[in-house]
Design an enzyme around this catalytic site. Structure first.
Site, PDB file in Angstrom:
ATOM      1  N   GLU A 274     -12.453   2.195   4.185  1.00 56.41           N
ATOM      2  CA  GLU A 274     -11.494   2.526   5.240  1.00 56.41           C
ATOM      3  C   GLU A 274     -11.549   4.022   5.548  1.00 56.41           C
ATOM      4  O   GLU A 274     -10.645   4.788   5.208  1.00 56.41           O
ATOM      5  CB  GLU A 274     -10.075   2.114   4.847  1.00 56.41           C
ATOM      6  CG  GLU A 274      -9.172   2.039   6.070  1.00 56.41           C
ATOM      7  CD  GLU A 274      -7.695   2.169   5.753  1.00 56.41           C
ATOM      8  OE1 GLU A 274      -6.894   1.790   6.609  1.00 56.41           O
ATOM      9  OE2 GLU A 274      -7.336   2.670   4.677  1.00 56.41           O
TER      10      GLU A 274
ATOM     11  N   GLU B 198       0.819  -1.216   0.000  1.00 54.18           N
ATOM     12  CA  GLU B 198       0.000   0.000   0.000  1.00 54.18           C
ATOM     13  C   GLU B 198       0.854   1.268   0.000  1.00 54.18           C
ATOM     14  O   GLU B 198       1.508   1.577   0.993  1.00 54.18           O
ATOM     15  CB  GLU B 198      -0.934   0.036   1.215  1.00 54.18           C
ATOM     16  CG  GLU B 198      -1.836   1.258   1.210  1.00 54.18           C
ATOM     17  CD  GLU B 198      -2.800   1.328   2.371  1.00 54.18           C
ATOM     18  OE1 GLU B 198      -3.759   2.116   2.291  1.00 54.18           O
ATOM     19  OE2 GLU B 198      -2.596   0.594   3.349  1.00 54.18           O
TER      20      GLU B 198
END
Length: 255
Positions: free
Chosen positions: A235, A137
């Protein structure tokens, strides 16, 4: 697209236990969820809730976090990956999320990249043996993560190509990408096959889609046009009670 609430934050006020958050998500109609670090979670409770509800996890983080770009931490990083892969088996083998660690002062960009490739090749071999996906990520260094080395989607994809493992893919976080000023279509064009997971939150604030400046209709259409069919991780930090927050998010995303 499958929507996967981040139960690190969603349902947290009503439920301290992560297993109970999985049950709450299932009761609200969501068969998937994700969270951050795993060592502070009761994995037995998580596993029981997954069995009871038939839900699955779309992500958890390799724990503890260690640097990919600091050779002095690479043995610790490999150990963290190995232990996290073992833990993942107890909770349905979800993808395990990796971040890069921080830029090393006085070290060239080429040295950073080479160190990251070496660390990721070692991690990918472990993931292949365990048959668990690792997802890398890129974050942002303008708001939440000052000093983070990997803040570019393009560079993240370059790393994945350099490693060349079917068990290493990208986690594309729309929020982090937008904070960094990236053009989604430009950075993902021709490379969407390397993206395993997408996460969303609005900017500024990292709250529900629809609360900020991101054009979610355009963003979601771009993902569809590029060929992304995977899950969408929600998220974000909710500003509303869970049912209202999730309804507002679905409306903003058009899902």
């Amino acid at each position: 697209m499958l929507l996967s609430p981040c139960i690190e934050w969603m349902f947290a006020e009503a439920h301290a236990d992560m297993g109970d958050r999985i049950r709450a998500a299932a009761a609200a109609g969501y068969s998937a969820g994700e969270f951050h670090l795993w060592r502070d979670k009761n994995l037995e409770s998580v596993a029981a809730a997954l069995r009871e509800t038939g839900s699955k996890l779309t992500g958890a983080c390799v724990d503890p976090r260690r640097s990919l770009v600091d050779p002095a931490q690479q043995d610790e990083f490999a150990q963290a990956v190995e232990e996290s892969l073992a833990a993942a088996r107890t909770i349905g083998s979800p993808p395990m999320i990796i971040a890069s660690g921080f830029t090393r002062e006085g070290v060239s960009e080429g040295e950073h990249f080479a160190a990251a490739v070496a660390a990721l090749k070692r991690a990918a071999a472990l993931a292949e043996a365990a048959d668990v996906m690792l997802v890398l990520e890129p974050l942002n260094d303008r708001v939440e993560h000052p000093g983070m080395w990997l803040v570019s989607t393009t560079k993240g994809l370059d790393l994945i190509e350099a490693v060349g493992s079917t068990h290493l893919r990208l986690l594309y976080d729309v929020y982090h990408s937008q904070v960094m000023g990236e053009d989604m279509e430009a950075v993902l064009r021709g490379r969407i096959h390397l993206v395993h997971h997408v996460q969303v939150a609005d900017m500024p604030g990292r709250n529900e889609p629809g609360t900020g400046t991101i054009d979610w209709g355009k963003a979601m259409q771009t993902l569809r046009d590029l060929g992304y069919t995977g899950a969408i991780g929600l998220e974000y930090r909710p500003t509303l009670p869970p049912a209202e927050s999730l309804a507002a998010t679905r409306a903003a995303l058009g899902l």
